[in-house]
Design a protein around this motif. Sequence first.
Motif, short mmCIF file in Angstrom:
data_model
loop_
_atom_site.label_atom_id
_atom_site.label_comp_id
_atom_site.label_asym_id
_atom_site.label_seq_id
_atom_site.Cartn_x
_atom_site.Cartn_y
_atom_site.Cartn_z
N ASN A 94 8.65 -4.26 -3.02
CA ASN A 94 7.63 -3.63 -2.18
C ASN A 94 7.33 -4.48 -0.94
OD1 ASN A 94 7.25 -1.39 -3.77
ND2 ASN A 94 5.41 -2.16 -4.77
N TYR A 109 7.75 -2.72 2.65
CA TYR A 109 6.58 -2.39 3.49
C TYR A 109 6.28 -3.46 4.53
CZ TYR A 109 6.41 1.15 -0.08
OH TYR A 109 6.77 2.18 -0.91
N ASP A 125 2.87 -10.86 2.03
CA ASP A 125 3.74 -10.33 3.09
C ASP A 125 3.00 -10.15 4.41
OD1 ASP A 125 2.55 -7.64 3.36
OD2 ASP A 125 3.45 -7.20 1.41
N ARG A 131 1.73 7.33 -3.55
CA ARG A 131 2.27 6.62 -2.38
C ARG A 131 1.31 6.82 -1.23
NH1 ARG A 131 7.63 7.38 -0.36
NH2 ARG A 131 7.78 5.13 -0.39
N GLY A 156 7.06 6.08 -6.29
CA GLY A 156 5.67 5.72 -6.52
C GLY A 156 5.44 5.24 -7.93
N LEU A 157 6.48 4.68 -8.52
CA LEU A 157 6.40 4.22 -9.92
C LEU A 157 6.38 2.71 -10.07
CD1 LEU A 157 8.78 6.76 -11.69
CD2 LEU A 157 6.30 6.53 -12.02
N LEU A 183 4.64 0.13 -9.03
CA LEU A 183 3.41 -0.59 -9.38
C LEU A 183 2.77 -0.08 -10.67
CD1 LEU A 183 1.78 -1.17 -5.87
CD2 LEU A 183 2.90 -2.86 -7.36
P1 ATP Z 1 9.08 2.98 -6.11
O1 ATP Z 1 8.87 3.83 -7.32
O2 ATP Z 1 10.47 3.01 -5.59
O3 ATP Z 1 8.58 1.57 -6.31
P2 ATP Z 1 6.99 3.05 -4.17
O4 ATP Z 1 7.34 1.70 -3.62
O5 ATP Z 1 6.51 4.06 -3.20
O6 ATP Z 1 8.20 3.67 -4.98
P3 ATP Z 1 5.01 1.66 -5.76
O7 ATP Z 1 5.85 0.43 -5.80
O8 ATP Z 1 4.31 2.07 -7.01
O9 ATP Z 1 5.85 2.91 -5.27
O10 ATP Z 1 3.90 1.47 -4.64
C1 ATP Z 1 2.95 2.51 -4.41
C2 ATP Z 1 2.53 2.56 -2.96
O11 ATP Z 1 1.78 1.38 -2.67
C3 ATP Z 1 3.69 2.52 -1.97
O12 ATP Z 1 4.20 3.81 -1.72
C4 ATP Z 1 3.02 1.95 -0.73
O13 ATP Z 1 2.35 2.97 -0.05
C5 ATP Z 1 1.98 0.99 -1.32
N1 ATP Z 1 2.42 -0.42 -1.31
C6 ATP Z 1 3.00 -1.08 -2.33
N2 ATP Z 1 3.26 -2.37 -2.02
C7 ATP Z 1 2.83 -2.53 -0.74
C8 ATP Z 1 2.82 -3.63 0.17
N3 ATP Z 1 3.30 -4.84 -0.16
N4 ATP Z 1 2.26 -3.43 1.40
C9 ATP Z 1 1.77 -2.22 1.75
N5 ATP Z 1 1.76 -1.13 0.94
C10 ATP Z 1 2.29 -1.28 -0.29
#
Ligand code: ATP
Length: 146
Positions: free
Chosen positions: A54, A58, A81, A100, A113-114, A116
């Motif tokens: 992430n 991001y 970050d 997300r 969106g999985l 975290l």
């Molecule tokens: P994936 O399932 O591939 O991880 P994802 O990255 O969208 O998809 P999550 O990792 O659960 O899902 O993160 C949820 C949301 O939190 C992201 O879509 C983003 O909007 C936000 N997010 C997560 N990490 C960060 C970060 N380091 N900085 C800013 N926003 C973040």
Amino acid sequence: KDVKLASVVENVCSTFEAAFQRKNIDLITKLQKGIIVKAQEDKLIQLIINIVNNALKYTESGSVTVSTYMENDHAVFEVKDTGIGLSEEDKIKIFERFYRVEKSRNRNTGGAGLGLAIVKNIADAHGWEIEVESDGKSCTTFKINF
Ligand code: ATP
Ligand code: MG
């Protein structure tokens, strides 16, 4: 099982090196050696991958700093970050499955969106605490308190 935190973090970070280089973002590691945590190792690895992934995804420019250290009586894994930041409301919602943040810049980055939600599951199962800090626009820090 007893796991060497710095070694596991180091190994995961090394698998990310090429991806960071491709995006021209610095991956900085500050790993205090000798810290042992009780963990299911494959789950800990998954948690680290999801948070570092992430931070890379991001962040458009600058750096990601991954640290391990002791704070009072517990170990800490921290990822800081220089990315797009998170609002106060989103800081809570991001741990929900399929959530997300609705930002235009988010549309061209894929993801279910999985990541975290999985991080939260793993942390809860081990009794670890997750902390998120952000200025809302240009940096975010995820912290796991073991
Ligand atoms: P994936 O399932 O591939 O991880 P994802 O990255 O969208 O998809 P999550 O990792 O659960 O899902 O993160 C949820 C949301 O939190 C992201 O879509 C983003 O909007 C936000 N997010 C997560 N990490 C960060 C970060 N380091 N900085 C800013 N926003 C973040
Ligand atoms: Mg993710």
